[in-house]
Design an enzyme around this catalytic site. Structure first.
Site, mmCIF file in Angstrom:
data_model
loop_
_atom_site.group_PDB
_atom_site.id
_atom_site.type_symbol
_atom_site.label_atom_id
_atom_site.label_comp_id
_atom_site.label_asym_id
_atom_site.label_seq_id
_atom_site.Cartn_x
_atom_site.Cartn_y
_atom_site.Cartn_z
ATOM 1 N N PHE A 74 0.917 -0.724 0.512
ATOM 2 C CA PHE A 74 0.028 0.004 -0.030
ATOM 3 C C PHE A 74 0.966 1.202 0.393
ATOM 4 O O PHE A 74 0.271 2.509 -0.139
ATOM 5 C CB PHE A 74 -1.072 0.027 0.950
ATOM 6 C CG PHE A 74 -2.978 -0.481 0.982
ATOM 7 C CD1 PHE A 74 -2.489 -1.472 -0.617
ATOM 8 C CD2 PHE A 74 -3.176 -1.084 1.861
ATOM 9 C CE1 PHE A 74 -4.110 -1.962 -0.841
ATOM 10 C CE2 PHE A 74 -4.268 -1.373 1.675
ATOM 11 C CZ PHE A 74 -4.916 -2.349 0.413
ATOM 12 N N GLU A 153 7.713 -9.929 2.653
ATOM 13 C CA GLU A 153 8.470 -10.631 1.735
ATOM 14 C C GLU A 153 9.578 -10.248 1.974
ATOM 15 O O GLU A 153 10.295 -9.348 1.454
ATOM 16 C CB GLU A 153 7.885 -10.309 0.227
ATOM 17 C CG GLU A 153 8.490 -8.946 -0.596
ATOM 18 C CD GLU A 153 7.793 -9.138 -1.803
ATOM 19 O OE1 GLU A 153 7.190 -8.062 -1.867
ATOM 20 O OE2 GLU A 153 7.877 -9.977 -2.829
ATOM 21 N N ASP A 304 -0.385 -9.983 -4.686
ATOM 22 C CA ASP A 304 0.907 -8.986 -4.518
ATOM 23 C C ASP A 304 0.915 -7.730 -5.321
ATOM 24 O O ASP A 304 1.527 -6.556 -6.540
ATOM 25 C CB ASP A 304 1.573 -9.631 -5.241
ATOM 26 C CG ASP A 304 3.055 -9.224 -5.675
ATOM 27 O OD1 ASP A 304 3.667 -8.100 -4.333
ATOM 28 O OD2 ASP A 304 4.051 -9.183 -6.710
HETATM 29 O O1 DOR Z 1 6.791 -6.849 -8.746
HETATM 30 C C1 DOR Z 1 6.795 -6.357 -7.725
HETATM 31 N N1 DOR Z 1 6.430 -5.129 -7.027
HETATM 32 N N2 DOR Z 1 7.443 -7.637 -7.066
HETATM 33 C C2 DOR Z 1 7.828 -7.556 -5.916
HETATM 34 O O2 DOR Z 1 7.873 -8.715 -5.166
HETATM 35 C C3 DOR Z 1 8.134 -6.037 -4.863
HETATM 36 C C4 DOR Z 1 6.974 -5.606 -5.786
HETATM 37 C C5 DOR Z 1 6.718 -3.405 -5.373
HETATM 38 O O3 DOR Z 1 7.351 -3.317 -4.820
HETATM 39 O O4 DOR Z 1 6.742 -3.204 -6.793
HETATM 40 ZN ZN ZN Z 2 5.370 -8.368 -2.803
#
Ligand code: DOR
Ligand code: ZN
Length: 437
Positions: A74, A153, A304
């Protein structure tokens, strides 16, 4: 939707605040036509002659438990031009997500008591849905004490092998779940140096091949007892998880809708808008991930949700930031997948509600059951619409799913309160913090 006073008297009647009548309600025994009685924000009874102050008529609708999205970014604090707690959580509510777990890669990164508390204060004031917060690598004990849902993560490629082992061990010692973004740094480095001169978007997928996921998974599996793998993206990764499970390893994993619904061929139409980590894979990987989701070796669906602005996403594939928004479209797309017989409704509810509540330790969530929070999504299974970015609520203002068919909720209820029906029905700050049980 029709809402009114709802009386129904009987000698053993419970006095309730709200009844959801005439719907088909999803409980542990599947869908059944029962009235759902709510008191003090919790499910008070399933069926029976009770009385309630208010009624919602769910005729023609199915009533599912609210979805949990255990993987959202977010962006607040630090990148609120991309998303903040208010816009992100409204987007969640509109998509039938009543609980989110936010990731620690904000600014400052969440890594200790102070940064955890800073985010918690923001979320408490602005979230419209309930939320857990992940801690990040750093002072893990402090974040466990503050109620972190998990650690992660954990971006494996940001750490040396020995640092990763230390993080996983500290997480386990603190009694927390480690959630791992499995892409190996060494494999990425090698792949990137051989692909960096090419600028077609698929070069990005070649630079971060399936091998990166496989190597990172092997390393993580060899150094931790209990693990949760974020956004699994490959058939080979899935096979490793299946093998680990069959050896009795405590490992769970999630898949994101974008890794089910897109592959490298889709770069043709959307280019760097479809840049994400892990990157897009092949049709064979899509098929394997669907199979894993259907059979349950992939326990959880998580979006995600990683919003970035369109101006940033239209850059060259190497310059564009990775990530796509998805918290609002996940349940609607998966209900559409049910309609197309790609997956059973029972498995989707399990993957969006029951399993995330169980694995992330939210015992009041995940099921429509007496005593649990009355978190509900009311769905008209016939109401298919096309996804359009201008009807979504994320600050990202674009979606990779533009034009795709989906079934959006008619109404979202959190702890017995309608939070979304055509628009927001509560004030920001209605969402409550869920400290890990
Ligand atoms: O594509 C992604 N964007 N993978 C991730 O693990 C992090 C995320 C991000 O925070 O933009
Ligand atoms: Zn992520």
């Amino acid at each position: 939707m029709w809402r009114s006073g709802g009386g129904c008297l009987g000698s053993l009647a419970i006095s309730c605040d709200l009844v959801v009548k005439n719907g088909r309600v999803f409980t542990s025994s599947g869908l059944s036509s029962i009235d759902l009685w709510i008191r003090d924000g919790r499910v008070a009874a399933l069926g029976g002659p009770n009385r309630a102050e208010e009624a919602i008529d769910a005729r023609g609708l199915i009533v599912l438990p609210g979805a949990l999205d255990v993987h959202v970014h977010f962006r607040d604090p630090g990148f609120t031009h991309k998303e903040d707690w208010e816009s992100g959580s409204i987007s969640a509510a509109a998509g039938g997500v009543t609980t989110v777990v936010d990731q620690p890669n904000t600014l400052p990164r969440v890594s200790d008591r102070r940064t955890f508390q800073q985010k918690l204060d923001l979320a408490r004031r602005h979230s419209v849905v309930d939320f857990g917060l992940n801690g990040g690598p750093g002072r893990i004990e402090e974040q466990a004490a503050a109620g972190a849902a998990a650690i992660g993560e954990i971006f494996t490629y940001e750490h040396t092998d020995s640092a990763l082992v230390k993080i996983l061990q500290e997480t386990e010692a603190a009694g927390l779940l480690a959630t791992v973004h499995a892409e190996d740094g060494g494999v990425i480095e090698e792949g990137t140096s051989s692909c960096r001169s090419m600028h077609e978007p698929s070069a990005y997928s070649r630079a971060r091949p399936a091998l990166a996921e496989e190597v990172a998974l092997r390393k993580a599996l060899s150094s931790s007892g209990r693990l949760h793998i974020c956004h699994l993206s490959t058939a080979s990764g899935l096979n490793l998880i299946r093998q680990a499970k069959s050896r009795g390893r405590e490992v769970s994993c999630e898949v994101a809708p974008h890794h089910l619904l897109f592959n490298v061929k889709d770069y043709g139409r959307q280019g760097s808008f479809l840049k994400m980590n892990p990157p897009l894979r092949t049709q064979e990987d899509n098929d394997a991930l669907w199979a894993g989701l259907r059979e349950g070796s992939i326990a959880i669906l998580a979006s995600d949700h990683a919003p970035h602005l369109p101006e940033e996403k239209k850059d060259d594939i190497w310059e564009a930031p990775p990530g796509v928004p998805g918290v609002e479209t996940m349940l609607p797309l998966m209900l559409m997948a049910v309609k197309k017989n790609m997956v059973a409704l029972e498995r989707v509810v399990d993957a969006l509600s029951e399993k995330p509540a169980e694995i992330f330790g939210f015992p009041s969530k995940g099921r429509i059951e007496v005593g649990r929070d009355a978190d509900l999504v009311l769905i008209d299974p016939k109401a298919i619409s096309k996804i359009r970015a201008d009807r979504l609520h994320s600050r990202a203002e674009w979606t990779p799913y533009e034009g795709k068919e989906a079934i959006f909720p008619k109404m979202t209820v959190l702890r017995g309160q309608v939070i979304f029906e055509d628009g927001l029905e509560v004030r920001p700050g209605f969402g409550k913090f869920l400290a890990r049980a």
